[in-house]
Design an enzyme around this catalytic site. Structure first.
Site, PDB file in Angstrom:
ATOM      1  N   TYR A   1       0.850  -1.195   0.000  1.00  0.00           N
ATOM      2  CA  TYR A   1       0.000   0.000   0.000  1.00  0.00           C
ATOM      3  C   TYR A   1       0.876   1.233   0.000  1.00  0.00           C
ATOM      4  O   TYR A   1       2.072   1.185   0.352  1.00  0.00           O
ATOM      5  CB  TYR A   1      -0.959   0.005   1.196  1.00  0.00           C
ATOM      6  CG  TYR A   1      -0.311   0.271   2.537  1.00  0.00           C
ATOM      7  CD1 TYR A   1      -0.151   1.573   3.010  1.00  0.00           C
ATOM      8  CD2 TYR A   1       0.136  -0.773   3.335  1.00  0.00           C
ATOM      9  CE1 TYR A   1       0.442   1.824   4.244  1.00  0.00           C
ATOM     10  CE2 TYR A   1       0.727  -0.540   4.561  1.00  0.00           C
ATOM     11  CZ  TYR A   1       0.875   0.761   5.016  1.00  0.00           C
ATOM     12  OH  TYR A   1       1.468   1.013   6.227  1.00  0.00           O
ATOM     13  N   CYS A   2       0.280   2.359  -0.400  1.00  0.00           N
ATOM     14  CA  CYS A   2       1.028   3.613  -0.403  1.00  0.00           C
ATOM     15  C   CYS A   2       0.133   4.735   0.111  1.00  0.00           C
ATOM     16  O   CYS A   2      -0.542   4.564   1.132  1.00  0.00           O
ATOM     17  CB  CYS A   2       1.640   3.915  -1.770  1.00  0.00           C
ATOM     18  SG  CYS A   2       0.505   3.839  -3.168  1.00  0.00           S
ATOM     19  N   ARG A   3       0.101   5.873  -0.577  1.00  0.00           N
ATOM     20  CA  ARG A   3      -0.582   7.057  -0.045  1.00  0.00           C
ATOM     21  C   ARG A   3      -2.084   7.036  -0.260  1.00  0.00           C
ATOM     22  O   ARG A   3      -2.833   7.672   0.471  1.00  0.00           O
ATOM     23  CB  ARG A   3       0.011   8.319  -0.665  1.00  0.00           C
ATOM     24  CG  ARG A   3       1.439   8.587  -0.224  1.00  0.00           C
ATOM     25  CD  ARG A   3       2.103   9.658  -1.058  1.00  0.00           C
ATOM     26  NE  ARG A   3       3.474   9.897  -0.608  1.00  0.00           N
ATOM     27  CZ  ARG A   3       4.418  10.421  -1.359  1.00  0.00           C
ATOM     28  NH1 ARG A   3       4.153  10.776  -2.623  1.00  0.00           N
ATOM     29  NH2 ARG A   3       5.642  10.604  -0.874  1.00  0.00           N
TER      30      ARG A   3
END
Length: 220
Positions: free
Chosen positions: A177-179
């Site tokens: 996952y990221c932002r």
């Protein structure tokens, strides 16, 4: 002040906020600040702006009461003014996807080019966590991981993934996952892991959405 003047004043104040949102760089800054407080220098690097331009955009957002700043040593750290700012950004994001066909086309075309990319929802991830069948990796920069991350997630910044990849197990699914949904770091990570023999997928949304939904998080 009569009723008409009162209403006009209210709408004028609100229009100042909407004007501040009418710039792609400022929307990107809000998306970045949703990860936690950071200095202007960090914002500039991560939005491909000069420090001077980033400062100008931050001042507009600050005047519109969408962000606030605090002094930490020699640096000014900026953050979203409150939870409502993030909720408003999420609502604007949803509105864009629901009403703007071009936004959907851009997004769908990007994903179609990467047909091997698998995404999972928050509920799917929760079920996989319960069965201990996943390893969650946070591919944002370490500074953002320190500000907050999904509980038990491991920090694997995208620029270090190639070097650290061998530490990951191949008998479990790797969920990156990221932002958030507009951030492509997790897409790149999943494609890289998949081509190297890992079963990998990306979380549909990012850390700020996970935290806003009351899911378990950790901060260092």
């Amino acid at each position: 002040m009569n009723i008409r003047e009162f209403k006009t004043s209210l709408y004028k104040e609100m229009s100042g906020m909407t004007k501040a949102l009418g710039n792609p760089h400022r929307l990107e800054i809000l998306d970045l600040l949703a990860q936690g407080p950071v200095p202007v220098e960090y914002i500039a690097v991560n939005t491909n702006l000069t420090v001077a331009n980033a400062s100008q955009h931050l001042q507009v957002l600050k005047n519109a009461m969408l962000v606030v700043s605090e002094k930490r040593g020699k640096y000014n750290y900026y953050k979203l003014a409150n939870e409502q700012v993030f909720k408003s950004w999420c609502a604007l994001r949803r509105l864009g996807f629901s009403q703007n066909e071009e936004i959907n086309n851009l997004f769908n075309d990007f994903r179609k080019e990467r047909s091997e990319l698998k995404t999972i929802s928050r509920d799917e991830l929760i079920q996989k966590i319960k069965t201990d069948s996943v390893v969650i990796v946070d591919v944002r920069p370490e500074e953002e991981f320190i500000n907050g991350h999904i509980e038990n997630a491991l920090s694997y910044p995208l620029n270090e993934l190639r070097k650290k990849m061998s530490e990951l197990p191949k008998n479990k699914e790797i969920v990156a996952y990221c932002r958030g949904p507009l951030c492509m770091m997790a897409d790149v990570a999943v494609m890289f892991l998949s081509t190297n023999g890992y079963k990998a997928s990306r979380l549909e949304h990012g850390f700020p959405d996970w935290e806003a939904e009351g899911m378990p998080v950790e901060k260092l």
